[in-house]
Write a protein that holds these residues in place. Structure first.
Motif, PDB file in Angstrom:
ATOM      1  N   UNK A   1     162.016  44.427  -5.622  1.00 59.65           N
ATOM      2  CA  UNK A   1     161.728  45.324  -6.916  1.00 59.65           C
ATOM      3  C   UNK A   1     160.639  45.825  -6.839  1.00 59.65           C
ATOM      4  N   UNK A   2     160.217  47.165  -6.873  1.00 62.33           N
ATOM      5  CA  UNK A   2     159.066  47.693  -7.151  1.00 62.33           C
ATOM      6  C   UNK A   2     158.777  48.257  -8.825  1.00 62.33           C
TER       7      UNK A   2
ATOM      8  N   UNK B   1     165.961  48.610  -2.049  1.00 60.40           N
ATOM      9  CA  UNK B   1     164.746  48.611  -2.740  1.00 60.40           C
ATOM     10  C   UNK B   1     164.733  49.006  -3.977  1.00 60.40           C
ATOM     11  N   UNK B   2     164.695  48.382  -5.332  1.00 55.07           N
ATOM     12  CA  UNK B   2     164.801  48.830  -6.574  1.00 55.07           C
ATOM     13  C   UNK B   2     163.647  49.338  -7.230  1.00 55.07           C
ATOM     14  N   UNK B   3     163.561  50.546  -7.372  1.00 54.85           N
ATOM     15  CA  UNK B   3     162.162  51.244  -7.750  1.00 54.85           C
ATOM     16  C   UNK B   3     162.076  51.627  -9.109  1.00 54.85           C
TER      17      UNK B   3
ATOM     18  N   UNK C   1     154.572  59.867  -5.473  1.00 51.11           N
ATOM     19  CA  UNK C   1     154.207  58.954  -4.864  1.00 51.11           C
ATOM     20  C   UNK C   1     155.251  57.978  -3.863  1.00 51.11           C
ATOM     21  N   UNK C   2     156.187  57.886  -4.401  1.00 50.97           N
ATOM     22  CA  UNK C   2     157.290  57.037  -3.598  1.00 50.97           C
ATOM     23  C   UNK C   2     157.767  58.045  -2.467  1.00 50.97           C
TER      24      UNK C   2
ATOM     25  N   UNK D   1     156.706  47.055   0.201  1.00 50.72           N
ATOM     26  CA  UNK D   1     158.250  46.918   0.216  1.00 50.72           C
ATOM     27  C   UNK D   1     159.007  47.641   1.184  1.00 50.72           C
ATOM     28  N   UNK D   2     158.548  48.836   1.562  1.00 47.64           N
ATOM     29  CA  UNK D   2     159.457  49.868   2.305  1.00 47.64           C
ATOM     30  C   UNK D   2     159.202  49.168   3.632  1.00 47.64           C
ATOM     31  N   UNK D   3     158.009  48.536   4.091  1.00 46.15           N
ATOM     32  CA  UNK D   3     157.913  47.894   5.520  1.00 46.15           C
ATOM     33  C   UNK D   3     158.825  46.668   5.709  1.00 46.15           C
ATOM     34  N   UNK D   4     158.961  45.910   4.454  1.00 49.07           N
ATOM     35  CA  UNK D   4     159.800  45.023   4.578  1.00 49.07           C
ATOM     36  C   UNK D   4     161.336  45.231   4.730  1.00 49.07           C
TER      37      UNK D   4
END
Length: 610
Positions: free
Chosen positions: A561-562, A584-586, A422-423, A571-574
């Protein structure tokens, strides 16, 4: 069995025309001037155009930096120290932008990626002793990946050698072979003991940088020599070299071979400058096209003739094609067909022969020594351009029913930890399709998911290291790439790599817009999944879960954090809009099996073939 076009006495299959067997490279061929990995002092000087000499009366350090400026160096990455101080000072007071890193290996990884982004040589500098040994892993990556990097280091002054000077760097304390001499690590290495050596060093560096492919050099300068006076001059070296090409007769023979029936094109990183020509060739001939992991995007992955990427985390559609519609010939363009590109799978061998084009004559025939191989030493773009002249102008109908790479799309979100699939779908939509950012995937499951799921329509948007494959390469290389392109570069990395070798602080200091997407699964998950698949259980591969946003913010960067899939898009857009370095901590679901089966099968086969 390999047919070498460049030598008149190479054996060949009797089914090939005699003119192929006796064909010799034209006299303009660069192979006569730049033999790969050879001692470059033997290069014919008449092929280098001299210009007006540049008189120098300055310190050796200043003279070296001026030489580097003339060779097109824009960036120097490294870690300072007392022994390198004079040279470091000269770099700081030049047109070269100096970026001070936190670790020497990170500086070397970043230099590799800055070279590929800018197409210019990049300098790496360190202090003596451990500074040099720390840099070696990154320098090996530069060598294996084919970058152009010049390494500057200090050594102990002659009067202090053998006396246990602090961080002594001499034959008394460190091995000379391959570190201070030309060999497996450096194409050219020398110790500068006097300013009188500068003209020869300038000549050899210039010739090395002009050669096709990579060039990694080491210039060791004792501290006392750095401040000594250099009164010398040299001719500026023209860094433009003629391309490697073959005769029209040879090209005509190749055109006839691929016209006899079905053939495929296998594209690698070495063909990245020939994307337009390769697409024209494919559409003219109707050939199926596949790519190596490093070659993704050279041929558009959304093109109807693209059948998938090969090797590590490759697509099963490629093997289906080779098993169901095996081509007579496969035209290999700019890939060594190494383990992570081919796994040396016999299913990838065409029914008659490989036609293998590479600037390095040692490459064709190496991966598949028992397969019939027609070896063509040439620049890929020049060869394909010439080949097109010998083919019909009107397009041939594309082979019917070509298999397509798998593409798994999820229509709903989980409430638990994020599934990597999904990521990756979100990265495809927001970063690959929605921006022009460069993406670098780290060794491990990050690379597996990226290679399998991300699709590129343009060349040089995706970078991985499939040769040396060092952890920490992408984590730090993204800083060099973002700097050199003056724009966003995104690293997809694991938590293990992010903890191993991070340069977030460097990006903060120099306001470099790098983005890190961390697959945080609290373990070395490729090792966990891979060893289990090999039958080895209960190994300790866990990592205490880190909070990479807090770490990033503690160094002056930003992050988010996701923990659920519904939060990914925002989060990715930011991250892509952030003017500062961003993490981006997933939190990733560690139970999702990465597509590493082919790698594990290859390891198992090695265990059973001893």
């Amino acid at each position: 069995m390999s047919t070498k076009f460049q030598t008149p006495n190479t054996k060949t299959d009797t089914s090939l025309k005699g003119s192929i067997a006796s064909s010799v490279l034209s006299q303009s061929s660069l192979s006569l001037l730049y033999p790969p990995f050879a001692d470059i002092s033997n290069i014919c000087s008449e092929n280098i155009a001299p210009s007006v000499g540049n008189e120098l009366t300055a310190s050796v350090a200043s003279a070296v930096v001026k030489m580097l400026e003339q060779m097109g160096v824009q960036y120097a990455f490294g870690v300072s120290g007392g022994a390198i101080a004079p040279l470091w000072h000269s770099l700081e007071n030049s047109s070269i932008q100096v970026i001070h890193f936190r670790h020497e290996a990170g500086a070397a990884f970043a230099a590799t990626e800055a070279h590929f982004t800018s197409d210019r040589p990049v300098v790496v500098f360190t202090t003596a002793g451990p500074g040099i040994t720390n840099a070696i892993t990154g320098l090996y990556a530069a060598r294996w990946d084919g970058a152009k990097v010049i390494f500057l280091s200090p050594s102990t002054s002659a009067s202090q050698r053998g006396m246990w000077a602090f961080q002594e760097t001499s034959a008394y304390t460190m091995p000379s072979a391959d570190i201070f001499t030309t060999g497996k690590l450096f194409h050219y290495a020398t110790t500068l003991e006097s300013g009188e050596q500068l003209p020869e060093i300038a000549r050899r560096l210039g010739l090395g940088l002009a050669r096709p492919g990579g060039f990694v050099a080491h210039l060791s300068i004792p501290t006392a020599v750095q401040t000594s006076t250099a009164k010398t001059s040299w001719s500026k070296v023209n860094l433009t070299a003629p391309g490697v090409t073959v005769s029209e007769e040879t090209v005509s023979e190749c055109a006839e071979l691929i016209s006899r029936g079905k053939f495929a094109i296998w594209v690698g990183f070495g063909a990245r400058n020939a994307a337009k020509e390769i697409r024209q060739l494919a559409e003219t001939t109707g050939a199926a096209v596949m790519c190596s992991p490093r070659g993704k995007g050279i041929f558009p992955e959304d093109h109807p003739q693209f059948i998938g990427s090969t090797g590590f985390a490759g697509h099963k559609s490629v093997l289906r094609y080779m098993q169901q519609s095996r081509p007579l010939h496969t035209l290999v363009l700019g890939t060594r067909l190494g383990e992570l590109t081919s796994f040396w799978n016999p299913a990838m061998i065409p029914s008659q022969s490989f036609l293998h084009v590479d600037i390095d004559p040692e490459v064709p025939g190496t991966a598949y020594p028992t397969a019939q191989t027609v070896a063509i030493q040439s620049d890929v773009k020049l060869f394909v351009r010439s080949l097109l002249k010998h083919l019909p102008k009107s397009p041939i109908e594309t082979q019917q029913s070509l298999p397509k790479p798998e593409c798994e799309i999820f229509s709903s979100f989980n409430t638990g930890a994020v599934r990597p699939e999904v990521l990756m779908n979100a990265i495809q939509q927001i970063i690959v399709d929605g921006s022009d950012a460069l993406i670098i995937a780290e060794a491990g499951n990050s690379f597996a998911w990226g290679n399998y799921m991300l699709r590129f329509a343009q060349p040089e948007r995706y970078r991985v290291s499939t040769g040396f494959g060092a952890m920490g390469h992408a984590v730090t290389g993204v800083v060099g790439a973002a700097l050199a392109r003056n724009g966003k570069a995104v690293a997809i990395v694991g938590d293990g790599a992010m903890l191993m070798n991070s340069e977030v602080s460097t990006a903060v200091k120099y306001k470099i817009p790098a983005v890190w997407i961390v697959l945080n699964d609290s373990c070395y998950n490729m090792c966990a999944q891979g060893t289990t698949m090999q039958g080895f259980n209960n190994l300790d591969i866990g990592i205490p879960q880190g909070d990479f946003v807090k770490i990033a913010q503690g160094m002056g960067a930003d992050g988010i954090r996701i923990e659920t899939e519904s939060d990914i898009q925002l989060a990715l857009e930011k991250a892509m809009l952030s003017p500062v370095p961003f993490v981006v901590d997933v939190v990733i679901d560690p139970t999702r099996l990465a597509p590493i089966g082919s790698r594990i099968e290859n390891l198992i086969s090695q265990n059973t073939s001893v």
